[in-house]
Design a protein around this motif. Structure first.
Motif, short mmCIF file in Angstrom:
data_model
loop_
_atom_site.label_atom_id
_atom_site.label_comp_id
_atom_site.label_asym_id
_atom_site.label_seq_id
_atom_site.Cartn_x
_atom_site.Cartn_y
_atom_site.Cartn_z
N LEU A 198 8.45 82.14 48.76
CA LEU A 198 7.99 83.05 47.71
C LEU A 198 8.76 84.36 47.72
CD1 LEU A 198 4.10 82.68 47.92
CD2 LEU A 198 5.74 81.29 46.66
N THR A 199 9.02 84.84 46.51
CA THR A 199 9.63 86.15 46.31
C THR A 199 8.86 86.85 45.20
OG1 THR A 199 11.81 85.29 46.90
CG2 THR A 199 11.76 87.38 45.74
N ALA A 200 8.63 88.15 45.37
CA ALA A 200 7.99 88.95 44.33
C ALA A 200 9.07 89.68 43.54
CB ALA A 200 7.00 89.93 44.93
N GLN A 222 12.92 99.31 41.14
CA GLN A 222 12.46 97.92 41.06
C GLN A 222 13.42 97.01 41.85
OE1 GLN A 222 11.91 96.59 37.05
NE2 GLN A 222 9.88 97.49 36.88
N ALA A 223 12.84 96.05 42.56
CA ALA A 223 13.65 95.12 43.36
C ALA A 223 12.84 93.89 43.69
CB ALA A 223 14.13 95.80 44.65
N ASP A 224 13.53 92.82 44.08
CA ASP A 224 12.86 91.61 44.56
C ASP A 224 12.43 91.82 46.01
OD1 ASP A 224 13.37 90.47 42.13
OD2 ASP A 224 15.09 89.30 42.82
N ILE A 258 7.75 84.44 42.35
CA ILE A 258 8.72 83.38 42.15
C ILE A 258 8.65 82.41 43.34
CG2 ILE A 258 11.16 82.84 41.80
CD1 ILE A 258 11.46 85.67 40.67
N MET A 259 8.46 81.14 43.04
CA MET A 259 8.33 80.14 44.09
C MET A 259 9.50 79.15 44.03
SD MET A 259 5.33 77.30 44.66
CE MET A 259 4.10 78.51 45.09
N LYS A 264 13.15 73.38 43.01
CA LYS A 264 12.87 73.96 41.71
C LYS A 264 12.31 75.37 41.87
CE LYS A 264 12.05 69.76 39.03
NZ LYS A 264 12.65 68.82 40.01
N ILE A 265 12.55 76.19 40.86
CA ILE A 265 12.06 77.56 40.85
C ILE A 265 10.90 77.66 39.86
CG2 ILE A 265 12.65 79.98 40.46
CD1 ILE A 265 14.10 78.72 42.83
N TYR A 266 9.78 78.13 40.34
CA TYR A 266 8.60 78.30 39.49
C TYR A 266 8.29 79.79 39.39
CZ TYR A 266 8.02 73.32 40.26
OH TYR A 266 8.23 71.97 40.32
#
Length: 629
Positions: A198-200, A222-224, A258-259, A264-266
């Motif tokens: 997971l990424t925010a 802003q950043a991941d 973001i998963m 796959k990216i969700y």
């Protein structure tokens, strides 16, 4: 039905839950407040909660660094500060170790404490109440999570006491926890095996915090953010992933989870909401089979977290005259005199070689933590009798020599600090109340504090003891070894008193404490030239290493360098009582010198001996003495 035959769609709902969160010196002008003899000690607590918020349970982890301010009651952080951004490291049992000793003000002068974590060298600028706060973009490591966790503690009206000040810290940022709930044919076991990453995205990572109002402003950058934690299997869900964020408002479609799952990216957009300080959100992501790769996020309600506790205290007092008879010099050859939180003088028991040829007690002025060796006053010549005391000494740093003006008084048994912070050998009209404490080298590594005695020899300041470090300066662990030639490591005597290090260990990392160094050849030459003989460096009982001549060279230890004949380490401790070897770095200070300094029982001069065994490609294991840079 095999799960990989279908796209997966994920829908999000949120569940709110409560969580509790658990923060150089004196700048007060001299006519406002004086320092007492009572040192200030600290312990830390993270306010109780139902959720683990730290890397280790609900407490600070060893090695965490905290910044501390203290103001007199009625004075704000933007005004005069009694303690200004003092750095403390967390030790065992949440004890906080200050980088330098600090003392309460005298009398009925309570303090207001403000502490924060993680420590910033810049602190809060003078005249300001604000600090820039950031979260790490990679919170998947323990360090990244710890450095992202901004905490603040306040304690008001704390009077002088020998009890520790308990700092109850509360989290000032917001936290988001993620739960994955498998749906349909999906199972918790399969989801755990897949280990979704997971990424925010879209969260601001920086803001300005105001200590006077407890609010944030200027939210930006802003950043991941890579989430912290690892998945834990529950009855019907996976938990354990979380991130710490700056308090901010979210807007649907702008902030996302973001998963990455099975290649796959969700994407899970988070709905509009306000993430407030001291709050936690839990987002539940339900995993269902679908061709859609878009998720929906909703932010739920929040709950406040708990406040900390206060502490009771008592008063104490301090002194005006410094009595030399009270200075034992047992734990260090140097004392420092503190006035209003600042060091104003340094008292040394040292060896004055050359024309004086005596051990002496000398006091020097100190300003801005720098000792003025050109303005020494000889309080006592310990090896002289008669009215020969009270002389002046001025050291020449480049030549490591001194100019001496002889005195004509009896031993000066007490001295003072006057109203302007100057040294006075007779009682002045106005005296300052001061504190006297040993000057020790405080070496904090991996939350373990080692203190070393210091001795001044000429213009050099040396450790009076051998190094006893089991990690490098940056906390990287050293490997304890038993036989040399097996790679970098350290070796410990059977009585656990002596530590030896091989040359490979010196070349692999930085072993000297911060602000200190392992000597080079020129440093040893400066020492031995000033000393004049090895006798004044050696202590304890020595034996001859010469099988044909048992004669032992003199041992006087007049310098208090206190070199013990501990030998070296090979298969075990060898040569005990006969010699000692100390490490030397090469002229560039980047590697081990081919030869290093040895003191031998049958020699009255230092020896240069090879650092490797003859015919071997590995180093010996020797002792380390460091000197101040």
């Amino acid at each position: 039905m095999q799960k990989h035959n279908f796209f997966k769609a994920l829908t999000c709902a949120t569940l709110a839950s409560a969580i509790a969160f658990t923060a150089c010196v004196n700048q007060i002008s001299e006519d406002e407040i004086f320092e007492s003899t009572t040192p200030i000690t600290f312990t830390a607590k993270v306010n109780k909660s139902n959720t683990v918020t730290r890397v280790t349970d609900k407490a600070f982890d060893e090695g965490d660094e905290i910044g501390l301010f203290a103001m007199l009651s009625g004075t704000s952080i933007s005004e005069q500060r009694y303690i200004n951004n003092l750095r403390l490291k967390t030790g065992e049992n949440s004890t906080l170790i200050p980088e330098k000793e600090v003392f309460y003000p005298e009398g009925d002068n309570p303090l207001n404490f403000v502490a924060y974590h993680p420590y910033q060298a810049g602190g809060v600028p003078d005249g300001s109440t604000t600090m820039t706060v950031s979260v790490q973009t990679d919170q998947s490591t323990d360090e990244g999570r710890t450095l992202s966790d901004f905490l603040v503690a306040t304690q008001t009206n704390v009077a002088s006491s020998d009890k520790s000040v308990t700092l109850n810290f509360g989290h000032k940022l917001a936290k988001i926890k993620i739960e994955l709930l498998p749906q349909g044919d999906e199972t918790v076991d399969n989801l755990l095996a897949d280990n979704p990453r997971l990424t925010a995205s879209g969260f601001c990572t920086q803001a300005v915090y105001d200590f006077s109002t407890g609010t944030f402003s200027e939210v930006s950058e802003q950043a991941d953010i890579v989430l912290a934690g690892s998945w834990t299997k529950g009855t019907d869900k996976l938990t354990g992933k979380e991130l710490i964020v700056i308090p901010q408002s979210t807007t649907t479609g702008q902030q996302n989870i973001i998963m990455e799952w099975n290649g796959k990216i969700y994407n899970c957009p988070i709905s509009s909401a306000t993430l407030e300080t001291n709050t936690q959100r839990t987002i539940q992501i339900k995993v269902t089979e679908s061709a859609s790769n878009t998720l929906t996020g909703v932010v739920g309600e929040i709950q406040p977290w708990q406040d900390g506790e206060n502490q009771e205290s008592e008063n104490n007092y301090q002194m005006t005259a410094i009595h030399t008879a009270a200075l034992s010099f047992n734990t260090s050859n140097i004392y420092r005199i503190h006035r209003n939180g600042n060091v104003v003088a340094e008292v040394c028991k040292e060896y004055l070689n050359g024309e004086v040829a005596s051990r002496a007690i000398v006091v020097y002025p100190v300003e801005n933590d720098e000792t003025d060796l050109s303005q020494g006053t000889v309080l006592q010549l310990l090896d002289k009798t008669g009215n020969v005391h009270g002389g002046k000494i001025s050291w020449q740093t480049e030549s490591n020599s001194f100019i001496y003006q002889s005195g004509s008084s009896a031993p000066i048994t007490q001295f003072y600090i006057d109203g302007e912070g100057k040294i006075a050998t007779e009682k002045p009209e106005t005296t300052s109340e001061v504190n006297v404490s040993n000057y020790l080298l405080r070496d904090i590594r991996s939350s373990v504090l080692q203190e070393y005695a210091i001795v001044k020899i000429g213009t050099q300041y040396w450790m009076r003891q051998e190094l006893k470090a089991t990690t490098y300066r940056d906390g990287t662990a050293l490997t304890q070894q038993s036989v040399v030639g097996k790679g970098a490591g350290y070796f410990v005597s059977t009585n656990k008193k002596m530590y030896f290090y091989n040359g490979e260990a010196l070349e692999e990392g930085e072993l000297a404490p911060e602000g200190w160094k392992i000597p080079q050849k020129a440093d040893w030459s400066t020492l031995t030239t000033y000393a004049g003989s090895a006798a004044v460096l050696k202590a304890d009982t020595w034996e001859s290493s010469n099988q044909n001549d048992p004669t032992v060279a003199p041992v006087t230890n007049l310098t208090d360098f206190t070199a013990y004949p501990v030998g070296i380490w090979q298969l075990e401790q060898q040569g005990q009582y006969q010699f000692v070897g100390y490490w030397t770095l090469n002229d560039e200070g980047t590697g081990v010198a081919a030869q290093t300094l040895f003191l031998l029982g049958d020699k009255d001069e230092a020896q240069s001996i090879n650092t490797k065994y003859e015919g071997a490609d590995y180093y010996k294991a020797l002792s380390i003495r460091c000197l101040k840079e």
